[in-house]
Design a protein around this motif. Structure first.
Motif, PDB file in Angstrom:
ATOM      1  N   GLY A  36     -11.814  -5.036  12.641  1.00 48.37           N
ATOM      2  CA  GLY A  36     -11.482  -6.252  13.376  1.00 48.37           C
ATOM      3  C   GLY A  36     -11.005  -7.393  12.499  1.00 48.37           C
ATOM      4  N   LEU A  37     -10.709  -7.118  11.235  1.00 44.44           N
ATOM      5  CA  LEU A  37     -10.282  -8.179  10.334  1.00 44.44           C
ATOM      6  C   LEU A  37      -8.790  -8.454  10.403  1.00 44.44           C
ATOM      7  N   ILE A  38      -8.014  -7.432  10.746  1.00 42.03           N
ATOM      8  CA  ILE A  38      -6.579  -7.641  10.933  1.00 42.03           C
ATOM      9  C   ILE A  38      -6.163  -7.010  12.247  1.00 42.03           C
ATOM     10  N   GLU A  39      -4.996  -7.400  12.709  1.00 39.11           N
ATOM     11  CA  GLU A  39      -4.416  -6.772  13.899  1.00 39.11           C
ATOM     12  C   GLU A  39      -2.949  -6.492  13.621  1.00 39.11           C
ATOM     13  N   THR A  40      -2.493  -5.365  14.129  1.00 38.78           N
ATOM     14  CA  THR A  40      -1.103  -4.987  13.952  1.00 38.78           C
ATOM     15  C   THR A  40      -0.373  -5.226  15.258  1.00 38.78           C
ATOM     16  N   ARG A  41       0.740  -5.896  15.161  1.00 41.48           N
ATOM     17  CA  ARG A  41       1.537  -6.240  16.341  1.00 41.48           C
ATOM     18  C   ARG A  41       2.878  -5.525  16.301  1.00 41.48           C
ATOM     19  N   GLY A  42       2.800  -4.205  16.212  1.00 41.62           N
ATOM     20  CA  GLY A  42       4.020  -3.403  16.198  1.00 41.62           C
ATOM     21  C   GLY A  42       4.962  -3.805  15.095  1.00 41.62           C
ATOM     22  N   ARG A  43       6.216  -3.999  15.440  1.00 41.36           N
ATOM     23  CA  ARG A  43       7.242  -4.347  14.448  1.00 41.36           C
ATOM     24  C   ARG A  43       7.065  -5.752  13.883  1.00 41.36           C
ATOM     25  N   ALA A  44       6.268  -6.581  14.548  1.00 36.00           N
ATOM     26  CA  ALA A  44       6.052  -7.945  14.057  1.00 36.00           C
ATOM     27  C   ALA A  44       5.206  -7.949  12.786  1.00 36.00           C
ATOM     28  N   GLY A  45       4.412  -6.891  12.584  1.00 37.40           N
ATOM     29  CA  GLY A  45       3.630  -6.784  11.362  1.00 37.40           C
ATOM     30  C   GLY A  45       2.137  -6.872  11.592  1.00 37.40           C
ATOM     31  N   SER A  46       1.431  -7.048  10.491  1.00 38.11           N
ATOM     32  CA  SER A  46      -0.032  -7.139  10.519  1.00 38.11           C
ATOM     33  C   SER A  46      -0.455  -8.550  10.154  1.00 38.11           C
ATOM     34  N   PHE A  47      -1.475  -9.029  10.860  1.00 38.53           N
ATOM     35  CA  PHE A  47      -1.919 -10.409  10.718  1.00 38.53           C
ATOM     36  C   PHE A  47      -3.438 -10.460  10.623  1.00 38.53           C
ATOM     37  N   VAL A  48      -3.939 -11.508   9.959  1.00 38.63           N
ATOM     38  CA  VAL A  48      -5.378 -11.732   9.908  1.00 38.63           C
ATOM     39  C   VAL A  48      -5.820 -12.088  11.318  1.00 38.63           C
ATOM     40  N   SER A  49      -6.832 -11.387  11.773  1.00 39.39           N
ATOM     41  CA  SER A  49      -7.292 -11.511  13.147  1.00 39.39           C
ATOM     42  C   SER A  49      -8.320 -12.615  13.320  1.00 39.39           C
ATOM     43  N   ALA A  50      -8.291 -13.254  14.479  1.00 36.84           N
ATOM     44  CA  ALA A  50      -9.332 -14.218  14.825  1.00 36.84           C
ATOM     45  C   ALA A  50     -10.647 -13.502  15.069  1.00 36.84           C
ATOM     46  N   ALA A  51     -10.587 -12.200  15.321  1.00 33.90           N
ATOM     47  CA  ALA A  51     -11.813 -11.429  15.539  1.00 33.90           C
ATOM     48  C   ALA A  51     -12.707 -11.462  14.303  1.00 33.90           C
ATOM     49  N   GLY A  52     -12.115 -11.682  13.121  1.00 36.05           N
ATOM     50  CA  GLY A  52     -12.915 -11.808  11.910  1.00 36.05           C
ATOM     51  C   GLY A  52     -13.889 -12.966  12.013  1.00 36.05           C
ATOM     52  N   GLU A  53     -13.450 -14.067  12.636  1.00 32.46           N
ATOM     53  CA  GLU A  53     -14.335 -15.210  12.861  1.00 32.46           C
ATOM     54  C   GLU A  53     -15.430 -14.854  13.865  1.00 32.46           C
ATOM     55  N   GLU A  54     -15.051 -14.099  14.894  1.00 31.80           N
ATOM     56  CA  GLU A  54     -16.041 -13.675  15.878  1.00 31.80           C
ATOM     57  C   GLU A  54     -17.075 -12.761  15.228  1.00 31.80           C
ATOM     58  N   ALA A  55     -16.620 -11.876  14.353  1.00 39.34           N
ATOM     59  CA  ALA A  55     -17.531 -10.975  13.655  1.00 39.34           C
ATOM     60  C   ALA A  55     -18.476 -11.773  12.762  1.00 39.34           C
ATOM     61  N   ARG A  56     -17.953 -12.765  12.077  1.00 39.37           N
ATOM     62  CA  ARG A  56     -18.782 -13.610  11.213  1.00 39.37           C
ATOM     63  C   ARG A  56     -19.865 -14.309  12.045  1.00 39.37           C
TER      64      ARG A  56
ATOM     65  N   ARG B  78      -3.994   3.417   4.925  1.00 39.56           N
ATOM     66  CA  ARG B  78      -5.415   3.670   5.185  1.00 39.56           C
ATOM     67  C   ARG B  78      -6.229   2.390   5.062  1.00 39.56           C
ATOM     68  N   ALA B  79      -5.955   1.596   4.040  1.00 40.77           N
ATOM     69  CA  ALA B  79      -6.672   0.327   3.875  1.00 40.77           C
ATOM     70  C   ALA B  79      -6.427  -0.577   5.089  1.00 40.77           C
ATOM     71  N   TYR B  80      -5.189  -0.679   5.545  1.00 38.37           N
ATOM     72  CA  TYR B  80      -4.873  -1.499   6.709  1.00 38.37           C
ATOM     73  C   TYR B  80      -5.578  -0.962   7.958  1.00 38.37           C
ATOM     74  N   ARG B  81      -5.585   0.363   8.146  1.00 35.74           N
ATOM     75  CA  ARG B  81      -6.258   0.941   9.322  1.00 35.74           C
ATOM     76  C   ARG B  81      -7.737   0.592   9.325  1.00 35.74           C
ATOM     77  N   GLU B  82      -8.375   0.693   8.160  1.00 36.61           N
ATOM     78  CA  GLU B  82      -9.799   0.389   8.086  1.00 36.61           C
ATOM     79  C   GLU B  82     -10.068  -1.095   8.332  1.00 36.61           C
ATOM     80  N   LEU B  83      -9.185  -1.954   7.855  1.00 35.32           N
ATOM     81  CA  LEU B  83      -9.325  -3.383   8.127  1.00 35.32           C
ATOM     82  C   LEU B  83      -9.137  -3.673   9.617  1.00 35.32           C
ATOM     83  N   GLU B  84      -8.220  -2.937  10.229  1.00 38.30           N
ATOM     84  CA  GLU B  84      -7.996  -3.117  11.668  1.00 38.30           C
ATOM     85  C   GLU B  84      -9.195  -2.616  12.467  1.00 38.30           C
ATOM     86  N   GLU B  85      -9.752  -1.478  12.085  1.00 38.41           N
ATOM     87  CA  GLU B  85     -10.935  -0.948  12.766  1.00 38.41           C
ATOM     88  C   GLU B  85     -12.122  -1.901  12.638  1.00 38.41           C
TER      89      GLU B  85
END
Length: 129
Positions: free
Chosen positions: A63-83, A54-61
């Motif tokens: 725009g702070l992280i992105e999930t790339r399937g089996r590759a995992g979850s990563f800090v998103s560049a969208a966080g910079e855009e949001a800032r 749930r925490a990961y889903r909310e972070l993804e919603e």
């Protein structure tokens, strides 16, 4: 480092979400950094998998992280855009504050109310441009 306080009135997923968001925003977690898997983090923190999910889903919603399937979850560049969006909105707000002649304390009270930080008694309605 993430610490979840079982005695806190704040739900564990929210504690986790807030701490990760703060680490992303203050750049402790850099853009592109890979986050632990949900199962791994749940095991490390002694939480249920669904709680971390749930925490990961909310972070993804947000725009702070992105999930790339089996590759995992990563800090998103969208966080910079949001800032940057927030910086522009703050500059626009500051311009409106100056144009209507509000003092700094009243302007800050309006922002605190909008963020839910402080009790607020109607100054925002009076300050509408």
């Amino acid at each position: 480092m993430i610490v979840v306080d079982a005695g806190s009135p704040v739900p564990p997923f929210e504690q986790l979400r807030a701490q990760l968001a703060r680490q992303i925003q203050d750049r402790t977690l850099a853009v592109g950094a890979r986050l632990p898997t949900i199962r791994r983090l749940a095991a490390d923190l002694g939480l249920a998998v669904n709680t971390v999910g749930r925490a990961y889903r909310e972070l993804e919603e947000a725009g702070l992280i992105e999930t790339r399937g089996r590759a995992g979850s990563f800090v998103s560049a969208a966080g910079e855009e949001a800032r940057e969006r927030v910086r522009r909105a703050a500059a626009d707000f500051a311009a409106v504050v100056a144009s209507v002649g509000l003092d700094d304390a009243e302007a800050l009270s309006i922002v605190e109310a909008a963020l839910g930080i402080a009790e607020y008694a109607g100054v925002a309605e009076d300050a509408s441009p």
